[in-house]
Design a protein around this motif. Structure first.
Motif, PDB file in Angstrom:
ATOM      1  N   GLY A   1       1.817  -3.480  -5.417  1.00  0.00           N
ATOM      2  CA  GLY A   1       0.953  -2.545  -4.783  1.00  0.00           C
ATOM      3  C   GLY A   1       0.995  -3.839  -3.617  1.00  0.00           C
ATOM      4  O   GLY A   1       1.324  -4.383  -3.703  1.00  0.00           O
ATOM      5  N   LEU A   2      -0.752  -3.439  -2.985  1.00  0.00           N
ATOM      6  CA  LEU A   2      -0.944  -4.005  -2.442  1.00  0.00           C
ATOM      7  C   LEU A   2      -1.196  -5.281  -2.585  1.00  0.00           C
ATOM      8  O   LEU A   2      -0.650  -6.472  -1.430  1.00  0.00           O
ATOM      9  CB  LEU A   2      -2.626  -3.941  -1.456  1.00  0.00           C
ATOM     10  CG  LEU A   2      -3.322  -4.561  -0.057  1.00  0.00           C
ATOM     11  CD1 LEU A   2      -3.950  -3.235   0.469  1.00  0.00           C
ATOM     12  CD2 LEU A   2      -3.855  -5.777  -0.271  1.00  0.00           C
ATOM     13  N   LYS A   3      -1.990  -5.731  -3.640  1.00  0.00           N
ATOM     14  CA  LYS A   3      -1.715  -7.180  -3.704  1.00  0.00           C
ATOM     15  C   LYS A   3      -0.771  -8.325  -3.738  1.00  0.00           C
ATOM     16  O   LYS A   3      -0.806  -9.157  -3.199  1.00  0.00           O
ATOM     17  CB  LYS A   3      -3.110  -7.511  -5.011  1.00  0.00           C
ATOM     18  CG  LYS A   3      -4.335  -7.858  -5.082  1.00  0.00           C
ATOM     19  CD  LYS A   3      -5.242  -7.634  -5.905  1.00  0.00           C
ATOM     20  CE  LYS A   3      -5.052  -7.886  -7.602  1.00  0.00           C
ATOM     21  NZ  LYS A   3      -5.068  -7.928  -8.623  1.00  0.00           N
TER      22      LYS A   3
ATOM     23  N   ARG B   1      -7.631  -5.990  -5.259  1.00  0.00           N
ATOM     24  CA  ARG B   1      -7.767  -4.487  -6.091  1.00  0.00           C
ATOM     25  C   ARG B   1      -9.642  -3.227  -5.660  1.00  0.00           C
ATOM     26  O   ARG B   1      -8.789  -2.813  -4.892  1.00  0.00           O
ATOM     27  CB  ARG B   1      -8.823  -4.461  -6.968  1.00  0.00           C
ATOM     28  CG  ARG B   1      -8.830  -3.769  -8.062  1.00  0.00           C
ATOM     29  CD  ARG B   1      -8.207  -2.923  -8.287  1.00  0.00           C
ATOM     30  NE  ARG B   1      -6.575  -3.377  -9.697  1.00  0.00           N
ATOM     31  CZ  ARG B   1      -5.957  -3.207  -9.287  1.00  0.00           C
ATOM     32  NH1 ARG B   1      -5.282  -2.084  -9.362  1.00  0.00           N
ATOM     33  NH2 ARG B   1      -4.624  -3.336 -10.169  1.00  0.00           N
TER      34      ARG B   1
ATOM     35  N   GLU C   1      -7.403  -1.494  -2.166  1.00  0.00           N
ATOM     36  CA  GLU C   1      -6.656  -0.510  -2.477  1.00  0.00           C
ATOM     37  C   GLU C   1      -7.423   0.896  -3.507  1.00  0.00           C
ATOM     38  O   GLU C   1      -6.482   1.334  -2.974  1.00  0.00           O
ATOM     39  CB  GLU C   1      -5.809  -1.530  -3.879  1.00  0.00           C
ATOM     40  CG  GLU C   1      -4.918  -2.126  -3.986  1.00  0.00           C
ATOM     41  CD  GLU C   1      -3.877  -2.102  -5.226  1.00  0.00           C
ATOM     42  OE1 GLU C   1      -2.510  -3.114  -4.745  1.00  0.00           O
ATOM     43  OE2 GLU C   1      -4.650  -3.001  -6.119  1.00  0.00           O
TER      44      GLU C   1
ATOM     45  N   LEU D   1       0.831  -0.755   0.019  1.00  0.00           N
ATOM     46  CA  LEU D   1      -0.279  -0.371  -0.259  1.00  0.00           C
ATOM     47  C   LEU D   1       0.858   1.310  -0.672  1.00  0.00           C
ATOM     48  O   LEU D   1       0.320   2.081  -1.021  1.00  0.00           O
ATOM     49  CB  LEU D   1      -0.988  -0.195   1.680  1.00  0.00           C
ATOM     50  CG  LEU D   1      -1.657   1.352   1.304  1.00  0.00           C
ATOM     51  CD1 LEU D   1      -2.283   1.457   0.414  1.00  0.00           C
ATOM     52  CD2 LEU D   1      -2.414   0.729   2.720  1.00  0.00           C
TER      53      LEU D   1
ATOM     54  N   HIS E   1      -6.529   4.208  -2.392  1.00  0.00           N
ATOM     55  CA  HIS E   1      -6.840   5.514  -2.558  1.00  0.00           C
ATOM     56  C   HIS E   1      -7.484   6.702  -1.912  1.00  0.00           C
ATOM     57  O   HIS E   1      -6.986   7.742  -1.830  1.00  0.00           O
ATOM     58  CB  HIS E   1      -6.718   5.175  -3.892  1.00  0.00           C
ATOM     59  CG  HIS E   1      -5.629   4.778  -4.523  1.00  0.00           C
ATOM     60  ND1 HIS E   1      -4.410   5.195  -4.586  1.00  0.00           N
ATOM     61  CD2 HIS E   1      -4.781   3.242  -4.813  1.00  0.00           C
ATOM     62  CE1 HIS E   1      -3.223   5.185  -5.712  1.00  0.00           C
ATOM     63  NE2 HIS E   1      -3.469   3.611  -5.095  1.00  0.00           N
TER      64      HIS E   1
ATOM     65  N   ASP F   1       2.452   1.327  -3.246  1.00  0.00           N
ATOM     66  CA  ASP F   1       1.124   1.752  -4.014  1.00  0.00           C
ATOM     67  C   ASP F   1       0.961   2.873  -4.063  1.00  0.00           C
ATOM     68  O   ASP F   1       0.726   4.205  -5.491  1.00  0.00           O
ATOM     69  CB  ASP F   1       0.110   0.459  -4.227  1.00  0.00           C
ATOM     70  CG  ASP F   1      -1.024   1.184  -5.602  1.00  0.00           C
ATOM     71  OD1 ASP F   1      -0.835   1.329  -6.844  1.00  0.00           O
ATOM     72  OD2 ASP F   1      -2.328   1.031  -4.747  1.00  0.00           O
TER      73      ASP F   1
END
Length: 166
Positions: free
Chosen positions: A33-35, A134, A137, A23, A141, A26
């Protein structure tokens, strides 16, 4: 022997830690990113649990340890092959796929060693992360104000002589 709660706590904590690191990357506009890092955290914790599942470090022989190391090194190269940088170098694709490739190897090792609890928990966490990651995320965001929405990144600028459709 590890119980279900201990496995869930260890794999869940690793996934959460990797996801939080992802995160941060990202939100700063980096290509992971997170995933992606959540899957990497889960995969590495899965392998470590496999090595210590019985609580007796002698359970996994040095030969088995070398086999696991070889598999993970080889899978790292395979995963690198699915990472693609766009022609203009502004976007990177395939990082989550590469992390999933590595996780698949880890759960394969778990199956090979007959570590069914670790396998089931790792797989369940992976699917939850991949299915809702997703959405998490996007929500984060909006809440935290990252550089760009991961699904609405601006396309790379066309080069002067570029006539291909974008």
């Amino acid at each position: 022997m590890l119980d279900w709660t201990d496995i869930l706590q260890r794999l869940g904590a690793a996934t959460l830690a990797g996801g939080l690191i992802g995160l941060n990357r990202d939100l700063l506009g980096k290509p992971v990113g997170l995933k992606t890092l959540g899957v990497v955290g889960l995969a590495t914790a899965t392998v470590v649990l496999l090595a210590t599942a019985s609580g007796d470090p002698e359970t996994i022989s040095t030969a088995t340890s070398r086999i696991i190391q070889g598999i993970l090194t080889g899978i790292g190269f395979l995963g690198a092959g699915v990472i693609i940088r766009t022609p203009h170098g502004s976007n990177v694709h395939g990082l989550t796929s590469a992390a999933c490739t590595w996780l698949a190897a880890c759960v394969g090792i778990a199956c090979g060693l007959g570590q069914w609890r670790i396998f089931l928990v790792a797989l369940a966490i992976a699917f939850v992360l991949l299915i809702v990651g997703r959405r998490i995320e996007r929500w984060l965001h909006r809440m935290l104000g990252g550089k760009s929405d991961p699904d609405h990144a601006s396309p790379a600028p066309a080069s002067p002589g570029d006539t291909t459709p974008h």
